[in-house]
Design an enzyme around this catalytic site. Structure first.
Site, PDB file in Angstrom:
ATOM      1  N   ASP A  71       0.847  -1.205   0.000  1.00 36.12           N
ATOM      2  CA  ASP A  71       0.000   0.000   0.000  1.00 36.12           C
ATOM      3  C   ASP A  71       0.879   1.251   0.000  1.00 36.12           C
ATOM      4  OD1 ASP A  71      -1.917   1.949   0.339  1.00 36.12           O
ATOM      5  OD2 ASP A  71      -2.524   1.316   2.360  1.00 36.12           O
ATOM      6  N   LYS A  73       0.015   3.616  -2.179  1.00 35.64           N
ATOM      7  CA  LYS A  73      -0.889   4.582  -2.819  1.00 35.64           C
ATOM      8  C   LYS A  73      -0.174   5.308  -3.948  1.00 35.64           C
ATOM      9  CE  LYS A  73      -3.766   4.981   1.210  1.00 35.64           C
ATOM     10  NZ  LYS A  73      -2.825   4.287   2.140  1.00 35.64           N
ATOM     11  N   ASN A  79       5.163   6.320 -16.428  1.00 34.25           N
ATOM     12  CA  ASN A  79       6.478   5.664 -16.411  1.00 34.25           C
ATOM     13  C   ASN A  79       6.949   5.392 -14.986  1.00 34.25           C
ATOM     14  OD1 ASN A  79       8.959   4.720 -17.846  1.00 34.25           O
ATOM     15  ND2 ASN A  79       9.851   6.334 -16.562  1.00 34.25           N
ATOM     16  N   THR A  80       6.780   6.365 -14.112  1.00 35.16           N
ATOM     17  CA  THR A  80       7.214   6.170 -12.719  1.00 35.16           C
ATOM     18  C   THR A  80       6.352   5.119 -12.040  1.00 35.16           C
ATOM     19  OG1 THR A  80       7.893   8.481 -12.740  1.00 35.16           O
ATOM     20  CG2 THR A  80       7.828   7.408 -10.601  1.00 35.16           C
ATOM     21  N   GLY A 181     -10.844   1.112   7.699  1.00 38.47           N
ATOM     22  CA  GLY A 181     -11.581   2.045   8.556  1.00 38.47           C
ATOM     23  C   GLY A 181     -12.333   1.347   9.661  1.00 38.47           C
ATOM     24  N   ALA A 184     -10.285   1.179  14.723  1.00 44.45           N
ATOM     25  CA  ALA A 184      -9.657   2.423  15.190  1.00 44.45           C
ATOM     26  C   ALA A 184     -10.277   3.677  14.564  1.00 44.45           C
ATOM     27  CB  ALA A 184      -8.158   2.379  14.914  1.00 44.45           C
ATOM     28  N   GLY A 186     -13.358   3.869  13.576  1.00 40.20           N
ATOM     29  CA  GLY A 186     -14.774   3.941  13.949  1.00 40.20           C
ATOM     30  C   GLY A 186     -15.724   3.123  13.102  1.00 40.20           C
ATOM     31  N   GLY A 203      -6.186  -2.674  11.042  1.00 42.13           N
ATOM     32  CA  GLY A 203      -4.824  -2.448  11.500  1.00 42.13           C
ATOM     33  C   GLY A 203      -4.710  -2.373  12.997  1.00 42.13           C
ATOM     34  N   ARG A 204      -4.804  -1.130  13.525  1.00 45.53           N
ATOM     35  CA  ARG A 204      -4.522  -0.888  14.939  1.00 45.53           C
ATOM     36  C   ARG A 204      -5.307  -1.764  15.891  1.00 45.53           C
ATOM     37  NH1 ARG A 204      -5.353   5.414  14.354  1.00 45.53           N
ATOM     38  NH2 ARG A 204      -6.406   4.609  12.480  1.00 45.53           N
TER      39      ARG A 204
HETATM   40  O1  NUP Z   1      -8.859   5.166   2.595  1.00 50.04           O
HETATM   41  C1  NUP Z   1      -7.986   4.528   3.163  1.00 50.04           C
HETATM   42  N1  NUP Z   1      -7.977   4.468   4.511  1.00 50.04           N
HETATM   43  C2  NUP Z   1      -7.035   3.749   5.215  1.00 50.04           C
HETATM   44  O2  NUP Z   1      -7.091   3.724   6.446  1.00 50.04           O
HETATM   45  C3  NUP Z   1      -7.002   3.835   2.456  1.00 50.04           C
HETATM   46  C4  NUP Z   1      -6.049   3.089   3.142  1.00 50.04           C
HETATM   47  N2  NUP Z   1      -5.135   2.399   2.455  1.00 50.04           N
HETATM   48  N3  NUP Z   1      -6.050   3.074   4.519  1.00 50.04           N
HETATM   49  C5  NUP Z   1      -5.040   2.272   5.235  1.00 50.04           C
HETATM   50  O3  NUP Z   1      -5.707   1.227   5.914  1.00 50.04           O
HETATM   51  C6  NUP Z   1      -4.234   3.007   6.288  1.00 50.04           C
HETATM   52  O4  NUP Z   1      -3.076   3.574   5.727  1.00 50.04           O
HETATM   53  C7  NUP Z   1      -3.907   1.894   7.259  1.00 50.04           C
HETATM   54  O5  NUP Z   1      -2.803   1.152   6.767  1.00 50.04           O
HETATM   55  C8  NUP Z   1      -5.119   0.984   7.192  1.00 50.04           C
HETATM   56  C9  NUP Z   1      -6.129   1.213   8.286  1.00 50.04           C
HETATM   57  O6  NUP Z   1      -5.544   0.979   9.525  1.00 50.04           O
HETATM   58  P1  NUP Z   1      -6.314   1.129  10.931  1.00 50.04           P
HETATM   59  O7  NUP Z   1      -7.055   2.424  10.900  1.00 50.04           O
HETATM   60  O8  NUP Z   1      -7.231  -0.056  11.043  1.00 50.04           O
HETATM   61  O9  NUP Z   1      -5.216   1.097  11.940  1.00 50.04           O
END
Ligand code: NUP
Length: 223
Positions: A71, A73, A79-80, A181, A184, A186, A203-204
């Site tokens: 990820d 983004k 090219n890059t 989302g 952590a 909500g 994640g968290r």
């Molecule tokens: O819209 C996005 N929201 C988001 O939180 C796109 C993402 N890629 N993320 C990623 O998802 C964010 O960078 C993190 O790695 C993960 C969410 O983590 P958490 O909020 O559950 O800790």
């Protein structure tokens, strides 16, 4: 413009429908959480925090445990984007996340590389944080169309706004929707999946838990 394009096909198996976002900053921590939760997550998502701390080699290590989605983004000229995707897939990523707002040529550059590696591209449409309402949400449906046209495997849509997942699902047809989302930020796991997400990204609420495996299992129980 809506000509059908062949989508790259990935190896992510839809089982738990959970993706672990591993935004820890050490390889040891990443490996220990990934091992502790082995078998629960359908994929592991790594991003800037871990890759900038420990380098690309974490991708190959973690991919022994589950397919890895990188990820970064990606949001550059074609090219890059091409060069970045080649690095990520050759490092062992199964999928990459790229921004859609850069436009068709840039997104197609990612898809071209992904096809060569039989990998996946997930296009960011509307992000999960409040600020995404400023610029992204008003054009998110158009970005979904772009993901379809460019041949992406899927899109990223916000678990913090299930009604937006529902709207984006209507536009996305059979594209895979991965949705961050939950926890952590909500968002509710159940609401996101019911609204049309294929996978929830967490994640968290897992990696900051005193017992990541128990936290992950508690999520499984909700599905
Ligand atoms: O819209 C996005 N929201 C988001 O939180 C796109 C993402 N890629 N993320 C990623 O998802 C964010 O960078 C993190 O790695 C993960 C969410 O983590 P958490 O909020 O559950 O800790």
């Amino acid at each position: 413009i809506f000509r059908a394009t062949k989508r790259p096909g990935g190896i992510m198996k839809k089982n738990s429908r959970l993706i672990l976002a591993l935004d820890v900053e050490s390889r040891d921590k990443a490996n220990s959480i990934a091992s502790e939760t082995e078998g629960i997550f359908d994929a592991i998502k790594v991003g800037y925090p871990l890759m900038l701390s420990e380098g690309l080699s974490v991708i190959k290590e973690l991919s022994n445990i589950a397919p890895v989605i990188a990820d970064l983004k990606i949001a550059d000229i074609p090219n890059t984007n091409h060069l970045i995707c080649n690095r990520l897939f050759s490092a062992g990523a199964q999928g990459v996340i790229a921004h859609a707002f850069t436009g068709r040529d840039s997104l197609e550059a990612c898809v071209d590389v992904a096809k060569r590696w039989s990998g996946d591209v997930y296009a960011v449409t509307e992000m999960s944080h409040p600020g995404a309402l400023e610029f992204m949400a008003p054009v998110a449906e158009r970005m979904v169309m772009l993901a379809l046209v460019a041949g992406a495997s899927g899109i990223v849509a916000p678990a913090t706004r299930p009604e937006r997942i529902r709207a984006l699902r209507r536009a996305a047809g059979g594209l895979t929707i991965i949705s961050p989302g939950v926890g952590a930020q909500g968002g509710s796991l159940r609401d996101a999946l019911e609204a049309g997400a294929d996978y929830a990204i967490v994640g968290r609420s897992v990696y900051e838990s005193a017992n990541p495996r128990a936290a992950a299992e508690a999520l499984l129980d909700l599905i």
